[in-house]
Scaffold this motif. Structure first.
Motif, PDB file in Angstrom:
ATOM      1  N   LYS A 152      15.917   6.648  21.252  1.00  0.00           N
ATOM      2  CA  LYS A 152      16.030   5.507  20.354  1.00  0.00           C
ATOM      3  C   LYS A 152      17.239   4.666  20.748  1.00  0.00           C
ATOM      4  O   LYS A 152      18.355   5.164  20.738  1.00  0.00           O
ATOM      5  N   GLY A 155      20.555  -0.494  17.467  1.00  0.00           N
ATOM      6  CA  GLY A 155      20.317  -1.876  17.096  1.00  0.00           C
ATOM      7  C   GLY A 155      21.476  -2.729  17.582  1.00  0.00           C
ATOM      8  O   GLY A 155      22.619  -2.465  17.224  1.00  0.00           O
ATOM      9  N   GLY A 158      20.808  -6.209  14.777  1.00  0.00           N
ATOM     10  CA  GLY A 158      20.127  -5.865  13.539  1.00  0.00           C
ATOM     11  C   GLY A 158      19.367  -4.570  13.718  1.00  0.00           C
ATOM     12  O   GLY A 158      19.498  -3.885  14.736  1.00  0.00           O
ATOM     13  N   PRO A 159      18.524  -4.232  12.757  1.00  0.00           N
ATOM     14  CA  PRO A 159      17.812  -2.953  12.829  1.00  0.00           C
ATOM     15  C   PRO A 159      16.799  -2.937  13.972  1.00  0.00           C
ATOM     16  O   PRO A 159      16.236  -3.959  14.345  1.00  0.00           O
ATOM     17  N   THR A 160      16.583  -1.748  14.506  1.00  0.00           N
ATOM     18  CA  THR A 160      15.572  -1.567  15.544  1.00  0.00           C
ATOM     19  C   THR A 160      14.203  -1.437  14.898  1.00  0.00           C
ATOM     20  O   THR A 160      14.077  -1.277  13.678  1.00  0.00           O
ATOM     21  N   TYR A 161      13.190  -1.436  15.722  1.00  0.00           N
ATOM     22  CA  TYR A 161      11.826  -1.206  15.248  1.00  0.00           C
ATOM     23  C   TYR A 161      11.771   0.114  14.492  1.00  0.00           C
ATOM     24  O   TYR A 161      11.184   0.203  13.413  1.00  0.00           O
ATOM     25  N   GLU A 162      12.405   1.143  15.064  1.00  0.00           N
ATOM     26  CA  GLU A 162      12.396   2.464  14.444  1.00  0.00           C
ATOM     27  C   GLU A 162      13.086   2.452  13.076  1.00  0.00           C
ATOM     28  O   GLU A 162      12.630   3.099  12.134  1.00  0.00           O
ATOM     29  N   ASP A 163      14.176   1.698  12.976  1.00  0.00           N
ATOM     30  CA  ASP A 163      14.889   1.593  11.706  1.00  0.00           C
ATOM     31  C   ASP A 163      14.012   0.934  10.637  1.00  0.00           C
ATOM     32  O   ASP A 163      13.979   1.390   9.484  1.00  0.00           O
ATOM     33  N   VAL A 164      13.320  -0.106  11.012  1.00  0.00           N
ATOM     34  CA  VAL A 164      12.450  -0.826  10.073  1.00  0.00           C
ATOM     35  C   VAL A 164      11.302   0.076   9.626  1.00  0.00           C
ATOM     36  O   VAL A 164      11.000   0.164   8.429  1.00  0.00           O
ATOM     37  N   LYS A 165      10.676   0.773  10.570  1.00  0.00           N
ATOM     38  CA  LYS A 165       9.572   1.669  10.227  1.00  0.00           C
ATOM     39  C   LYS A 165      10.045   2.788   9.291  1.00  0.00           C
ATOM     40  O   LYS A 165       9.353   3.146   8.346  1.00  0.00           O
ATOM     41  N   SER A 167      12.480   2.686   7.170  1.00  0.00           N
ATOM     42  CA  SER A 167      12.798   2.165   5.838  1.00  0.00           C
ATOM     43  C   SER A 167      11.550   1.820   5.040  1.00  0.00           C
ATOM     44  O   SER A 167      11.593   1.714   3.819  1.00  0.00           O
ATOM     45  N   GLN A 168      10.418   1.679   5.731  1.00  0.00           N
ATOM     46  CA  GLN A 168       9.163   1.371   5.058  1.00  0.00           C
ATOM     47  C   GLN A 168       8.451   2.637   4.590  1.00  0.00           C
ATOM     48  O   GLN A 168       7.450   2.553   3.880  1.00  0.00           O
TER      49      GLN A 168
END
Length: 169
Positions: A152, A155, A158-165, A167-168
């Protein structure tokens, strides 16, 4: 004024480069995506080396890379590359702080021996293209190397793709 902006960007981006280099695992240091690509370690070492070139840009009008040398250590040793990065950042920082806005307008040329490979052009353009954009380009490559090896990346903006996923949920 221009120099202040360049120094501010430099300081901001050094933090991102540090995070990126610190995220490189030793177990994947020999990874290379193709036969003509650098290994992850060689790419990391190149990124760390670019910070050394700030001295040649800010302190010289003509920088001959063939006449200059830098002890880099082994590209397979990420700790050595991190130390190289920190040493070169300090050298770059000192060279930038000793410059003036007026000096950024002076022509600069890069040579390898007798061969001119870049310039002449104003140092301000060299800083933005040869130094800053060059680092950003290779940081992007490193993100791809990290993802290709299942790691990984941090970021940087800002947040990475992994961070966004994550948090969802």
């Amino acid at each position: 004024m221009m120099l202040e902006a360049l120094i501010a960007e430099f300081e901001h981006e050094v933090a991102g480069t540090r995070k990126l280099l610190q995220s490189i695992p030793s177990k994947d240091i020999a990874y290379k995506p193709s036969p003509v690509s650098w290994t992850m370690g060689e790419l990391a070492q190149h990124i760390a080396t670019i910070y050394y070139w700030y001295v040649g840009v800010f302190e010289k009008e003509v920088y001959d890379m063939a006449a200059d040398s830098l002890e880099r250590g082994e590209p397979g040793d990420i700790e050595a590359t991190l130390a190289l990065f920190e040493q070169n950042v300090e050298k770059a920082r000192a060279a930038m702080k000793a410059a003036t806005d007026e000096s950024l307008q002076r022509a600069w040329t890069m040579k390898v021996g007798e061969r001119t490979v870049l310039g002449p052009m104003p140092k301000a353009i060299v800083v933005r293209s040869f130094l800053f954009s060059h680092i950003y380009h290779h940081r992007g490559e490193m993100v791809v190397y990290l993802r290709a090896t299942g790691n990984k990346p941090p970021g940087l903006y800002g947040p990475t793709y992994e961070d966004v996923k994550a948090s969802q949920g």
